[in-house]
Design an enzyme around this catalytic site. Sequence first.
Site, PDB file in Angstrom:
ATOM      1  N   TYR A   1       7.215  23.625 -31.781  1.00 34.63           N
ATOM      2  CA  TYR A   1       7.889  24.865 -32.221  1.00 34.63           C
ATOM      3  C   TYR A   1       8.092  24.897 -33.741  1.00 34.63           C
ATOM      4  O   TYR A   1       7.500  25.739 -34.437  1.00 34.63           O
ATOM      5  CB  TYR A   1       9.209  24.968 -31.455  1.00 34.63           C
TER       6      TYR A   1
ATOM      7  N   ILE B   1       1.303   9.422 -32.287  1.00 33.40           N
ATOM      8  CA  ILE B   1       1.706   8.917 -33.607  1.00 33.40           C
ATOM      9  C   ILE B   1       1.720   7.391 -33.657  1.00 33.40           C
ATOM     10  O   ILE B   1       1.686   6.800 -34.727  1.00 33.40           O
ATOM     11  CB  ILE B   1       3.106   9.430 -34.035  1.00 33.40           C
TER      12      ILE B   1
ATOM     13  N   ASN C   1       9.969   6.801 -27.935  1.00 35.26           N
ATOM     14  CA  ASN C   1       9.205   7.813 -28.682  1.00 35.26           C
ATOM     15  C   ASN C   1       9.765   8.031 -30.082  1.00 35.26           C
ATOM     16  O   ASN C   1       9.018   8.083 -31.058  1.00 35.26           O
ATOM     17  CB  ASN C   1       9.169   9.141 -27.909  1.00 35.26           C
TER      18      ASN C   1
ATOM     19  N   THR D   1      18.595  15.629 -37.564  1.00 37.44           N
ATOM     20  CA  THR D   1      19.316  16.612 -36.754  1.00 37.44           C
ATOM     21  C   THR D   1      20.812  16.583 -37.009  1.00 37.44           C
ATOM     22  O   THR D   1      21.364  15.542 -37.359  1.00 37.44           O
ATOM     23  CB  THR D   1      19.075  16.326 -35.259  1.00 37.44           C
TER      24      THR D   1
ATOM     25  N   TYR E   1      19.979  10.997 -28.293  1.00 35.25           N
ATOM     26  CA  TYR E   1      19.038  11.675 -29.188  1.00 35.25           C
ATOM     27  C   TYR E   1      19.495  11.549 -30.648  1.00 35.25           C
ATOM     28  O   TYR E   1      18.728  11.151 -31.528  1.00 35.25           O
ATOM     29  CB  TYR E   1      18.928  13.142 -28.755  1.00 35.25           C
TER      30      TYR E   1
ATOM     31  N   ASP F   1      27.243  17.237 -25.366  1.00 35.45           N
ATOM     32  CA  ASP F   1      27.402  18.411 -26.244  1.00 35.45           C
ATOM     33  C   ASP F   1      28.683  18.317 -27.091  1.00 35.45           C
ATOM     34  O   ASP F   1      29.785  18.264 -26.535  1.00 35.45           O
ATOM     35  CB  ASP F   1      27.494  19.695 -25.406  1.00 35.45           C
TER      36      ASP F   1
HETATM   37  N1  LIG Z   1      14.644  22.641 -32.070  1.00 33.66           N
HETATM   38  C1  LIG Z   1      15.755  22.347 -32.708  1.00 33.66           C
HETATM   39  O1  LIG Z   1      16.733  23.100 -32.674  1.00 33.66           O
HETATM   40  C2  LIG Z   1      15.846  21.079 -33.538  1.00 33.66           C
HETATM   41  C3  LIG Z   1      17.025  20.837 -34.238  1.00 33.66           C
HETATM   42  C4  LIG Z   1      17.138  19.661 -34.999  1.00 33.66           C
HETATM   43  C5  LIG Z   1      16.071  18.795 -35.084  1.00 33.66           C
HETATM   44  N2  LIG Z   1      14.931  19.042 -34.393  1.00 33.66           N
HETATM   45  C6  LIG Z   1      13.813  18.103 -34.540  1.00 33.66           C
HETATM   46  O2  LIG Z   1      12.681  18.819 -35.023  1.00 33.66           O
HETATM   47  C7  LIG Z   1      11.477  18.279 -34.526  1.00 33.66           C
HETATM   48  C8  LIG Z   1      10.662  19.373 -33.874  1.00 33.66           C
HETATM   49  O3  LIG Z   1      11.433  20.000 -32.854  1.00 33.66           O
HETATM   50  P1  LIG Z   1      10.806  21.165 -31.957  1.00 33.66           P
HETATM   51  O4  LIG Z   1      11.934  21.955 -31.418  1.00 33.66           O
HETATM   52  O5  LIG Z   1       9.723  21.831 -32.717  1.00 33.66           O
HETATM   53  O6  LIG Z   1      10.206  20.301 -30.772  1.00 33.66           O
HETATM   54  P2  LIG Z   1       8.818  20.479 -29.974  1.00 33.66           P
HETATM   55  O7  LIG Z   1       8.955  19.658 -28.731  1.00 33.66           O
HETATM   56  O8  LIG Z   1       8.459  21.901 -29.856  1.00 33.66           O
HETATM   57  O9  LIG Z   1       7.779  19.791 -30.950  1.00 33.66           O
HETATM   58  C9  LIG Z   1       7.568  18.395 -30.993  1.00 33.66           C
HETATM   59  C10 LIG Z   1       6.074  18.160 -31.002  1.00 33.66           C
HETATM   60  O10 LIG Z   1       5.825  16.757 -31.116  1.00 33.66           O
HETATM   61  C11 LIG Z   1       4.799  16.391 -30.207  1.00 33.66           C
HETATM   62  N3  LIG Z   1       5.008  14.955 -29.916  1.00 33.66           N
HETATM   63  C12 LIG Z   1       6.096  14.382 -29.354  1.00 33.66           C
HETATM   64  N4  LIG Z   1       5.931  13.050 -29.288  1.00 33.66           N
HETATM   65  C13 LIG Z   1       4.716  12.773 -29.826  1.00 33.66           C
HETATM   66  C14 LIG Z   1       4.000  11.581 -30.069  1.00 33.66           C
HETATM   67  N5  LIG Z   1       4.470  10.391 -29.685  1.00 33.66           N
HETATM   68  N6  LIG Z   1       2.772  11.652 -30.669  1.00 33.66           N
HETATM   69  C15 LIG Z   1       2.262  12.870 -31.042  1.00 33.66           C
HETATM   70  N7  LIG Z   1       2.913  14.037 -30.847  1.00 33.66           N
HETATM   71  C16 LIG Z   1       4.128  13.992 -30.237  1.00 33.66           C
HETATM   72  C17 LIG Z   1       4.976  17.314 -29.009  1.00 33.66           C
HETATM   73  O11 LIG Z   1       3.807  17.482 -28.252  1.00 33.66           O
HETATM   74  C18 LIG Z   1       5.409  18.610 -29.694  1.00 33.66           C
HETATM   75  O12 LIG Z   1       4.293  19.420 -30.007  1.00 33.66           O
HETATM   76  C19 LIG Z   1      11.903  17.161 -33.574  1.00 33.66           C
HETATM   77  O13 LIG Z   1      11.815  15.943 -34.264  1.00 33.66           O
HETATM   78  C20 LIG Z   1      13.343  17.476 -33.244  1.00 33.66           C
HETATM   79  O14 LIG Z   1      14.073  16.318 -32.959  1.00 33.66           O
HETATM   80  C21 LIG Z   1      14.791  20.158 -33.613  1.00 33.66           C
HETATM   81  O1  LIG Z   2      21.388  27.302 -20.576  1.00 32.35           O
HETATM   82  C1  LIG Z   2      22.121  26.981 -21.522  1.00 32.35           C
HETATM   83  C2  LIG Z   2      21.621  26.345 -22.688  1.00 32.35           C
HETATM   84  C3  LIG Z   2      22.513  25.990 -23.684  1.00 32.35           C
HETATM   85  N1  LIG Z   2      23.843  26.235 -23.559  1.00 32.35           N
HETATM   86  C4  LIG Z   2      24.765  25.847 -24.633  1.00 32.35           C
HETATM   87  O2  LIG Z   2      24.301  26.443 -25.823  1.00 32.35           O
HETATM   88  C5  LIG Z   2      24.539  25.585 -26.951  1.00 32.35           C
HETATM   89  C6  LIG Z   2      23.240  25.341 -27.671  1.00 32.35           C
HETATM   90  O3  LIG Z   2      22.402  24.571 -26.822  1.00 32.35           O
HETATM   91  P1  LIG Z   2      20.838  24.322 -27.081  1.00 32.35           P
HETATM   92  O4  LIG Z   2      20.197  25.601 -27.448  1.00 32.35           O
HETATM   93  O5  LIG Z   2      20.314  23.568 -25.922  1.00 32.35           O
HETATM   94  O6  LIG Z   2      20.839  23.423 -28.392  1.00 32.35           O
HETATM   95  P2  LIG Z   2      21.605  22.044 -28.708  1.00 32.35           P
HETATM   96  O7  LIG Z   2      21.853  21.234 -27.504  1.00 32.35           O
HETATM   97  O8  LIG Z   2      22.798  22.399 -29.567  1.00 32.35           O
HETATM   98  O9  LIG Z   2      20.533  21.224 -29.531  1.00 32.35           O
HETATM   99  C7  LIG Z   2      19.656  21.823 -30.482  1.00 32.35           C
HETATM  100  O10 LIG Z   2      20.258  21.715 -31.739  1.00 32.35           O
HETATM  101  C8  LIG Z   2      20.452  20.392 -32.185  1.00 32.35           C
HETATM  102  C9  LIG Z   2      21.081  20.445 -33.570  1.00 32.35           C
HETATM  103  O11 LIG Z   2      22.339  21.082 -33.531  1.00 32.35           O
HETATM  104  C10 LIG Z   2      19.101  19.699 -32.237  1.00 32.35           C
HETATM  105  O12 LIG Z   2      19.231  18.400 -32.692  1.00 32.35           O
HETATM  106  C11 LIG Z   2      18.431  19.686 -30.873  1.00 32.35           C
HETATM  107  O13 LIG Z   2      17.138  19.119 -30.983  1.00 32.35           O
HETATM  108  C12 LIG Z   2      18.307  21.107 -30.403  1.00 32.35           C
HETATM  109  O14 LIG Z   2      17.812  21.121 -29.063  1.00 32.35           O
HETATM  110  C13 LIG Z   2      25.153  24.312 -26.381  1.00 32.35           C
HETATM  111  O15 LIG Z   2      26.539  24.407 -26.497  1.00 32.35           O
HETATM  112  C14 LIG Z   2      24.794  24.357 -24.885  1.00 32.35           C
HETATM  113  O16 LIG Z   2      25.748  23.721 -24.064  1.00 32.35           O
HETATM  114  C15 LIG Z   2      24.344  26.860 -22.422  1.00 32.35           C
HETATM  115  O17 LIG Z   2      25.551  27.076 -22.298  1.00 32.35           O
HETATM  116  N2  LIG Z   2      23.466  27.207 -21.446  1.00 32.35           N
END
Ligand SMILES: NC(=O)c1ccc[n+]([C@@H]2O[C@H](COP(=O)([O-])OP(=O)(O)OC[C@H]3O[C@@H](n4cnc5c(N)ncnc54)[C@H](O)[C@@H]3O)[C@@H](O)[C@H]2O)c1
Ligand SMILES: O=c1ccn([C@@H]2O[C@H](COP(=O)(O)OP(=O)(O)O[C@H]3O[C@H](CO)[C@@H](O)[C@H](O)[C@H]3O)[C@@H](O)[C@H]2O)c(=O)[nH]1
Length: 327
Positions: free
Chosen positions: A11, A51, A91, A116, A140, A284
């Site tokens: 993403y 990776i 991982n 994060t 995490y 959470d």
């Molecule tokens: N989505 C959020 O809100 C959020 C918030 C804070 C931090 N992050 C961090 O940002 C990064 C990206 O998050 P995202 O939401 O895009 O996740 P995502 O799951 O969409 O993307 C992660 C990608 O990494 C690939 N991947 C995982 N393990 C791998 C491996 N061992 N080798 C090669 N590829 C691998 C997956 O296939 C995937 O395409 C992550 O490190 C996550 O911890 C995400």
């Molecule tokens: O079906 C749902 C999904 C989520 N939540 C709540 O919505 C909030 C946000 O949840 P979610 O969207 O799952 O994100 P987080 O668990 O806060 O985690 C995200 O945000 C973090 C940073 O704040 C990142 O590190 C993580 O990778 C990313 O998944 C939380 O309070 C959840 O409990 C609900 O109540 N119902």
Amino acid sequence: MTVLVTGGAGYIGSHTVRALVDKGRSVVVLDNLQKGHKQAVKGADLVIGDISNEELVTEIIKKYDVTSVIHFAADSLVEESMMEPRKYYHNNVIKTIKLLDAILKNSINKIVFSSTAAVYGSPKEVPIQENIELKPTNVYGRTKRMIENVLEDYDMAYGLKYIALRYFNAAGACVTGEIGEDHSPESHLIPIILQVALGKRDKLIIYGNDYHTKDGTCIRDYVHVSDLAEAHILALEALEGGKDSTIYNVGNGKGFSVKEIVLEIEKFIGKEIPKEISLRRPGDPDILIASIEKIKKELGWHPKYTLYDIIETAWRWHNSHPQGFEE
Ligand SMILES: NC(=O)c1ccc[n+]([C@@H]2O[C@H](COP(=O)([O-])OP(=O)(O)OC[C@H]3O[C@@H](n4cnc5c(N)ncnc54)[C@H](O)[C@@H]3O)[C@@H](O)[C@H]2O)c1
Ligand SMILES: O=c1ccn([C@@H]2O[C@H](COP(=O)(O)OP(=O)(O)O[C@H]3O[C@H](CO)[C@@H](O)[C@H](O)[C@H]3O)[C@@H](O)[C@H]2O)c(=O)[nH]1
């Protein structure tokens, strides 16, 4: 001068690849597609692999003349990390260390790392500054903090320069509508609400209304994925310009409760979302809101998109791609 983007089919990674390519940068993606989508990679070569495969990483570095790395690849679900810690330590920690060793062996000394807000735990004061004591409440967050420690030590010992970006909750989709969020199964709040709106789920389950917040539901800081992409580019350029290693929060600096997000989406789409309150989800924290002063001051980054923009772009993406990238 190619940038290696691990997890670039995911993403946030795919939006960052898109932004790098738009800036004229040469990019190669390494992704094992455990979660990512090859259709999400626009304008860059995708190498499908892990990776932790040192031979493959070395081959990519040589073939593409890689000079820097943006490392997104990880597992990143708070709840899953509490149920399956082994998966996360393997991982996110072991494989990342293998990646770091491979890039160092190939004389690469610049990396932007996806950290994060989960490293903070449940801080007493918000907005959260980068220098507070870290007490992650979930596995995490602990894995990401471990890598921040490794990076600090690798910088001191081997001169690996890093910028760790502690992002808050990524949301929204590319304004062009070409790419967006497609996680399967989806666990994030905003896409889940939109799936309910589209009739793909019966209702939203709200995980707990007994948190220490104004309405009892968790408060989070939602930041647009394209703002995050821009932060990566600025961080990379800063390292290329000789900036020393550091850590930045990346958020909007504003907090919204789960109930407020539901209400905003209901207003936007003009209909009520069926919902039900259930038990808390393990791990959470109550409130996470970023202080973004440091990244504003040092990198000149600031969020361009509001919560409305996040909802509008996410809605457009989900509405036009109900099956995600699989169509
Ligand atoms: N989505 C959020 O809100 C959020 C918030 C804070 C931090 N992050 C961090 O940002 C990064 C990206 O998050 P995202 O939401 O895009 O996740 P995502 O799951 O969409 O993307 C992660 C990608 O990494 C690939 N991947 C995982 N393990 C791998 C491996 N061992 N080798 C090669 N590829 C691998 C997956 O296939 C995937 O395409 C992550 O490190 C996550 O911890 C995400
Ligand atoms: O079906 C749902 C999904 C989520 N939540 C709540 O919505 C909030 C946000 O949840 P979610 O969207 O799952 O994100 P987080 O668990 O806060 O985690 C995200 O945000 C973090 C940073 O704040 C990142 O590190 C993580 O990778 C990313 O998944 C939380 O309070 C959840 O409990 C609900 O109540 N119902």
